[in-house]
Design an enzyme around this catalytic site. Sequence first.
Site, mmCIF file in Angstrom:
data_model
loop_
_atom_site.group_PDB
_atom_site.id
_atom_site.type_symbol
_atom_site.label_atom_id
_atom_site.label_comp_id
_atom_site.label_asym_id
_atom_site.label_seq_id
_atom_site.Cartn_x
_atom_site.Cartn_y
_atom_site.Cartn_z
ATOM 1 N N ASP A 1 60.200 178.455 94.991
ATOM 2 C CA ASP A 1 61.573 178.292 95.459
ATOM 3 C C ASP A 1 62.477 178.835 94.350
ATOM 4 O OD1 ASP A 1 64.142 177.362 96.067
ATOM 5 O OD2 ASP A 1 63.383 175.609 97.131
ATOM 6 N N LYS B 1 72.910 179.028 99.198
ATOM 7 C CA LYS B 1 73.388 178.816 97.845
ATOM 8 C C LYS B 1 73.876 180.147 97.243
ATOM 9 C CE LYS B 1 71.872 174.801 99.023
ATOM 10 N NZ LYS B 1 70.532 174.296 98.740
ATOM 11 N N ARG C 1 65.626 186.651 118.853
ATOM 12 C CA ARG C 1 64.785 185.673 118.127
ATOM 13 C C ARG C 1 63.709 186.398 117.326
ATOM 14 N NH1 ARG C 1 60.901 183.694 120.822
ATOM 15 N NH2 ARG C 1 62.105 182.954 122.606
ATOM 16 N N TYR D 1 63.499 169.653 95.586
ATOM 17 C CA TYR D 1 64.702 169.405 96.398
ATOM 18 C C TYR D 1 64.413 168.265 97.385
ATOM 19 C CZ TYR D 1 68.321 170.285 99.880
ATOM 20 O OH TYR D 1 69.353 170.144 100.750
HETATM 21 C C1 LIG Z 1 69.449 173.621 99.374
HETATM 22 C C2 LIG Z 1 68.064 173.822 98.924
HETATM 23 C C3 LIG Z 1 67.005 173.906 99.842
HETATM 24 C C4 LIG Z 1 67.196 173.713 101.316
HETATM 25 O O1 LIG Z 1 67.950 174.724 101.893
HETATM 26 P P1 LIG Z 1 68.900 174.534 103.194
HETATM 27 O O2 LIG Z 1 69.505 175.854 103.375
HETATM 28 O O3 LIG Z 1 69.874 173.453 102.866
HETATM 29 O O4 LIG Z 1 68.006 174.106 104.309
HETATM 30 C C5 LIG Z 1 65.746 174.155 99.333
HETATM 31 N N1 LIG Z 1 65.526 174.289 98.008
HETATM 32 C C6 LIG Z 1 66.513 174.203 97.104
HETATM 33 C C7 LIG Z 1 66.205 174.384 95.651
HETATM 34 C C8 LIG Z 1 67.807 173.969 97.527
HETATM 35 O O5 LIG Z 1 68.792 173.869 96.613
#
Ligand SMILES: *Cc1c(COP(=O)(O)O)cnc(C)c1O
Length: 388
Positions: free
Chosen positions: A174, A199, A49, A102
């Site tokens: 982000d 992603k 962890r 998001y």
């Molecule tokens: C998918 C996404 C998230 C969240 O991520 P997870 O891995 O699904 O928890 C946050 N910001 C953006 C821009 C995203 O496309």
Amino acid sequence: MTNRKPATVAVRTGIESDTQYHAVVPPIYLSTNYGFPAFGEVPKYDYTRSGNPNRGLLEQALSELECGADAVVTNCGTSALNLWVSAFLTPQDLIIAPHDCYGGTYRLFNTRAKKGDFKVLFVDQSDEQALAEAMAQHPKLVLLETPSNPLVRVVDIEKICQQAHAVGALVAVDNTFLTPVYQKPLTLGADFVVHSTTKYLNGHSDVIGGVIISKAAQHAEELKWWGNCIGATGTPFDSYMTLRGLRTLGARMRVHEESSQLILNYLQSQSLVKVIYHPSLPEHPGHEIAKKQQVGFGSMLSFEFAGSFEQLKYFVGKLDLFSLAESLGGVESLVCHPASMTHRAMGEEALAEAGVSQQLLRLSVGLEDASDLIADLDQAFNKAKEAF
Ligand SMILES: *Cc1c(COP(=O)(O)O)cnc(C)c1O
């Protein structure tokens, strides 16, 4: 080695690092715990962890890619954002977030604010007046998401970081949509970069993961402590898989981008397409900012379907090479209806405020041959025209 290009960092991190068998690719360590060499002697890794060799390598690669001091790899992108607000906000503190962020980020901040964990303001960050008014309330944290999801709006990272720093706030960007191949927020003044590694970074739609990278070593240390404290960290297997996916990041991003440009050209001539949202288009309000702060325009795009809603549903149903699914940034092409899928948690009012209409479709352009993708879109548009 310094100043290596992103593609090189992605391929080389951890290669030939195995000292036991000289495995070229770093091995996977699934063990939950590690022996203490002697009484009172704490090893580099003691319990997974808090740390693990595979997660450590991925953190090293991602911090070098984003030009940060260090990173915490988390079990998803949402938990990276949750870790950030958990570490830095008290109930008196305010966070400013984009009104069109998001959907899951919106839900997380909104729900925790309602519980009294902190205060949140969702602001249209391209509206200078609204942003200035929000900054006047002395936020502790500011989140940017640029390009945003799903409308690929672009805001000026450098400018907003200066405004935030002037009122003592820390900024996270982000960077999920562009990856460090196309944008490096820490070099533009941001304090943190967050990714859903689910992603483009992993890129193969088979791992849920996230990361938060800090520019300052002290912030990185604090986040590491909190990541272990609240149990937000990623697993060895997911880290191994994500580093494997990351290897091809440079090559993948290039093909995503080339194909999305060809698809944009096609969509511009299509009568069932009304408005197209992509920063590469000169009429896009963020085009000039994107040219300044991005190395590439990215391959996420969305458009307003010009026909009826029934026709839109029919069109989506006729696509073969675009799977109707959430997520993005994988090798496979996807089509998404944000209002009923990724962004439905926002509720109707917030959707309208963010400009996400029922007619909006979002494409994640994958790595199939672009001519096949265009032929697929074309046959589905033609069927939608003939049937109505
Ligand atoms: C998918 C996404 C998230 C969240 O991520 P997870 O891995 O699904 O928890 C946050 N910001 C953006 C821009 C995203 O496309």
